[in-house]
Motif scaffolding. Sequence first.
Motif, PDB file in Angstrom:
ATOM      1  N   ARG A  11      53.349  69.585   7.928  1.00 48.12           N
ATOM      2  CA  ARG A  11      52.529  70.684   6.886  1.00 48.12           C
ATOM      3  C   ARG A  11      51.305  69.911   6.342  1.00 48.12           C
ATOM      4  O   ARG A  11      51.149  68.795   5.883  1.00 48.12           O
ATOM      5  N   SER A  12      50.422  70.616   6.241  1.00 52.46           N
ATOM      6  CA  SER A  12      49.123  70.306   5.746  1.00 52.46           C
ATOM      7  C   SER A  12      48.472  71.069   4.633  1.00 52.46           C
ATOM      8  O   SER A  12      47.517  70.645   4.084  1.00 52.46           O
ATOM      9  N   GLU A  13      49.194  71.891   4.083  1.00 54.39           N
ATOM     10  CA  GLU A  13      48.530  72.743   3.001  1.00 54.39           C
ATOM     11  C   GLU A  13      48.259  71.889   1.846  1.00 54.39           C
ATOM     12  O   GLU A  13      47.183  72.058   1.160  1.00 54.39           O
ATOM     13  N   ASP A  14      48.937  70.725   1.509  1.00 52.44           N
ATOM     14  CA  ASP A  14      48.941  69.832   0.232  1.00 52.44           C
ATOM     15  C   ASP A  14      48.137  68.612   0.682  1.00 52.44           C
ATOM     16  O   ASP A  14      48.082  67.624  -0.147  1.00 52.44           O
ATOM     17  N   PHE A  15      47.672  68.544   1.682  1.00 47.52           N
ATOM     18  CA  PHE A  15      47.059  67.151   2.414  1.00 47.52           C
ATOM     19  C   PHE A  15      45.662  67.356   2.539  1.00 47.52           C
ATOM     20  O   PHE A  15      45.021  68.179   3.529  1.00 47.52           O
ATOM     21  N   ALA A  16      44.775  66.799   1.831  1.00 47.54           N
ATOM     22  CA  ALA A  16      43.282  66.770   1.879  1.00 47.54           C
ATOM     23  C   ALA A  16      42.947  65.964   3.087  1.00 47.54           C
ATOM     24  O   ALA A  16      43.400  64.600   3.193  1.00 47.54           O
ATOM     25  N   PRO A  17      42.484  66.302   4.191  1.00 50.63           N
ATOM     26  CA  PRO A  17      42.322  65.876   5.660  1.00 50.63           C
ATOM     27  C   PRO A  17      41.119  64.842   5.313  1.00 50.63           C
ATOM     28  O   PRO A  17      40.484  64.779   4.619  1.00 50.63           O
ATOM     29  N   LEU A  18      41.347  63.795   6.518  1.00 50.12           N
ATOM     30  CA  LEU A  18      40.322  62.545   6.513  1.00 50.12           C
ATOM     31  C   LEU A  18      40.430  62.201   8.052  1.00 50.12           C
ATOM     32  O   LEU A  18      41.182  62.453   8.670  1.00 50.12           O
ATOM     33  N   MET A  19      38.951  61.531   8.269  1.00 52.80           N
ATOM     34  CA  MET A  19      38.844  60.985   9.643  1.00 52.80           C
ATOM     35  C   MET A  19      38.803  59.579   9.725  1.00 52.80           C
ATOM     36  O   MET A  19      38.298  58.984   8.772  1.00 52.80           O
ATOM     37  N   LEU A  20      39.557  59.141  10.521  1.00 57.05           N
ATOM     38  CA  LEU A  20      39.765  57.704  10.855  1.00 57.05           C
ATOM     39  C   LEU A  20      38.623  57.420  11.962  1.00 57.05           C
ATOM     40  O   LEU A  20      38.844  57.955  12.928  1.00 57.05           O
ATOM     41  N   VAL A  21      37.950  56.394  11.869  1.00 63.85           N
ATOM     42  CA  VAL A  21      36.811  55.954  13.054  1.00 63.85           C
ATOM     43  C   VAL A  21      37.350  54.926  13.515  1.00 63.85           C
ATOM     44  O   VAL A  21      37.205  53.560  13.273  1.00 63.85           O
ATOM     45  N   MET A  22      38.248  55.097  14.606  1.00 63.41           N
ATOM     46  CA  MET A  22      39.110  54.088  15.498  1.00 63.41           C
ATOM     47  C   MET A  22      38.433  53.861  16.877  1.00 63.41           C
ATOM     48  O   MET A  22      38.052  54.651  17.404  1.00 63.41           O
ATOM     49  N   LEU A  30      41.552  62.449  13.239  1.00 61.30           N
ATOM     50  CA  LEU A  30      41.763  63.526  12.243  1.00 61.30           C
ATOM     51  C   LEU A  30      43.106  63.402  11.697  1.00 61.30           C
ATOM     52  O   LEU A  30      43.953  63.761  12.610  1.00 61.30           O
ATOM     53  N   ILE A  31      43.157  63.157  10.317  1.00 57.75           N
ATOM     54  CA  ILE A  31      44.631  63.163   9.886  1.00 57.75           C
ATOM     55  C   ILE A  31      44.657  64.125   8.971  1.00 57.75           C
ATOM     56  O   ILE A  31      44.031  64.496   8.051  1.00 57.75           O
ATOM     57  N   ARG A  32      45.577  65.056   9.250  1.00 56.85           N
ATOM     58  CA  ARG A  32      45.729  66.584   8.462  1.00 56.85           C
ATOM     59  C   ARG A  32      47.366  66.450   7.784  1.00 56.85           C
ATOM     60  O   ARG A  32      47.400  67.418   7.025  1.00 56.85           O
ATOM     61  N   SER A  33      48.034  65.588   8.035  1.00 57.95           N
ATOM     62  CA  SER A  33      49.438  65.482   7.475  1.00 57.95           C
ATOM     63  C   SER A  33      50.146  64.397   7.528  1.00 57.95           C
ATOM     64  O   SER A  33      49.608  63.080   8.005  1.00 57.95           O
ATOM     65  N   GLY A  35      52.531  63.572   9.225  1.00 55.28           N
ATOM     66  CA  GLY A  35      52.831  63.329  10.908  1.00 55.28           C
ATOM     67  C   GLY A  35      51.462  62.599  11.255  1.00 55.28           C
ATOM     68  O   GLY A  35      51.676  61.797  11.955  1.00 55.28           O
ATOM     69  N   GLY A  36      50.524  62.883  10.778  1.00 51.52           N
ATOM     70  CA  GLY A  36      49.333  62.324  11.362  1.00 51.52           C
ATOM     71  C   GLY A  36      49.186  60.988  10.818  1.00 51.52           C
ATOM     72  O   GLY A  36      48.799  60.107  11.643  1.00 51.52           O
ATOM     73  N   ILE A  37      49.557  60.603   9.479  1.00 48.34           N
ATOM     74  CA  ILE A  37      49.581  59.392   9.063  1.00 48.34           C
ATOM     75  C   ILE A  37      50.634  58.572   9.961  1.00 48.34           C
ATOM     76  O   ILE A  37      50.201  57.405  10.240  1.00 48.34           O
ATOM     77  N   ALA A  38      51.785  59.038   9.943  1.00 45.88           N
ATOM     78  CA  ALA A  38      52.956  58.165  10.736  1.00 45.88           C
ATOM     79  C   ALA A  38      52.294  57.696  12.226  1.00 45.88           C
ATOM     80  O   ALA A  38      52.523  56.814  12.810  1.00 45.88           O
ATOM     81  N   GLU A  39      51.849  58.863  13.024  1.00 49.24           N
ATOM     82  CA  GLU A  39      51.153  58.819  14.357  1.00 49.24           C
ATOM     83  C   GLU A  39      50.157  57.566  14.191  1.00 49.24           C
ATOM     84  O   GLU A  39      50.061  56.717  15.045  1.00 49.24           O
ATOM     85  N   ALA A  40      49.170  57.833  13.416  1.00 52.12           N
ATOM     86  CA  ALA A  40      48.291  56.658  13.346  1.00 52.12           C
ATOM     87  C   ALA A  40      48.601  55.376  13.200  1.00 52.12           C
ATOM     88  O   ALA A  40      48.345  54.372  13.979  1.00 52.12           O
ATOM     89  N   LEU A  41      49.428  55.152  12.172  1.00 52.60           N
ATOM     90  CA  LEU A  41      50.166  53.806  11.808  1.00 52.60           C
ATOM     91  C   LEU A  41      51.054  53.259  12.764  1.00 52.60           C
ATOM     92  O   LEU A  41      50.896  52.201  13.162  1.00 52.60           O
ATOM     93  N   VAL A  42      51.715  54.075  13.494  1.00 50.78           N
ATOM     94  CA  VAL A  42      52.678  53.548  14.518  1.00 50.78           C
ATOM     95  C   VAL A  42      52.066  53.405  15.867  1.00 50.78           C
ATOM     96  O   VAL A  42      52.199  52.317  16.736  1.00 50.78           O
ATOM     97  N   ALA A  43      51.462  54.288  16.136  1.00 45.82           N
ATOM     98  CA  ALA A  43      50.805  54.275  17.662  1.00 45.82           C
ATOM     99  C   ALA A  43      49.462  53.856  17.927  1.00 45.82           C
ATOM    100  O   ALA A  43      49.153  53.503  18.947  1.00 45.82           O
ATOM    101  N   GLU A  44      48.800  53.866  16.868  1.00 50.04           N
ATOM    102  CA  GLU A  44      47.100  53.842  17.332  1.00 50.04           C
ATOM    103  C   GLU A  44      46.547  52.678  16.231  1.00 50.04           C
ATOM    104  O   GLU A  44      45.522  52.343  16.447  1.00 50.04           O
ATOM    105  N   GLY A  85      39.621  47.278   8.414  1.00 47.95           N
ATOM    106  CA  GLY A  85      38.075  47.636   8.804  1.00 47.95           C
ATOM    107  C   GLY A  85      37.872  48.691   9.536  1.00 47.95           C
ATOM    108  O   GLY A  85      37.034  48.929  10.091  1.00 47.95           O
ATOM    109  N   ILE A  86      38.825  49.601   9.033  1.00 48.42           N
ATOM    110  CA  ILE A  86      38.606  51.239   9.929  1.00 48.42           C
ATOM    111  C   ILE A  86      37.782  52.196   9.027  1.00 48.42           C
ATOM    112  O   ILE A  86      38.633  52.547   7.847  1.00 48.42           O
ATOM    113  N   PRO A  87      36.568  52.768   9.412  1.00 51.14           N
ATOM    114  CA  PRO A  87      35.915  53.489   8.304  1.00 51.14           C
ATOM    115  C   PRO A  87      36.677  54.926   8.134  1.00 51.14           C
ATOM    116  O   PRO A  87      37.365  55.197   9.148  1.00 51.14           O
ATOM    117  N   VAL A  88      36.764  55.269   6.958  1.00 51.38           N
ATOM    118  CA  VAL A  88      37.501  56.478   6.718  1.00 51.38           C
ATOM    119  C   VAL A  88      36.196  57.577   5.936  1.00 51.38           C
ATOM    120  O   VAL A  88      35.433  57.377   5.251  1.00 51.38           O
TER     121      VAL A  88
END
Length: 93
Positions: A11-22, A30-33, A35-44, A85-88
């Motif tokens: 769900r992304s309604e209550d989440f202010a999106p952000l972009m990680l420059v990886m 693009l992180i919108r939820s 789930g996006g945080i979890a995927e970025a942290l675990v997979a990328e 050192g990942i720009p946000v």
Amino acid sequence: MQTVGIVDWHRSEDFAPLMLVMSGQEKNRLIRSLGGIAEALVAEWPTDDGKEYIAAVKTCLDAIQGNISAKTARAALIRAAEEAGIPVIAVVH
């Protein structure tokens, strides 16, 4: 701490999106939820250590379980990105 229950982590309604420059295949992530945080942290994420990284993983899990807000998990992700050192970039929509 009382558990509220597992939340809809895509769900992304209550989440202010952000972009990680990886680096890698997807240069900008693009992180919108939660789930996006979890995927970025675990997979990328470029490394699997660091105090802020470990805290972000734990915070994300707590948020998915409904114990804390998505906003808190988002802040933890930003701290972990800083540590790695990942720009946000804040996304305005």
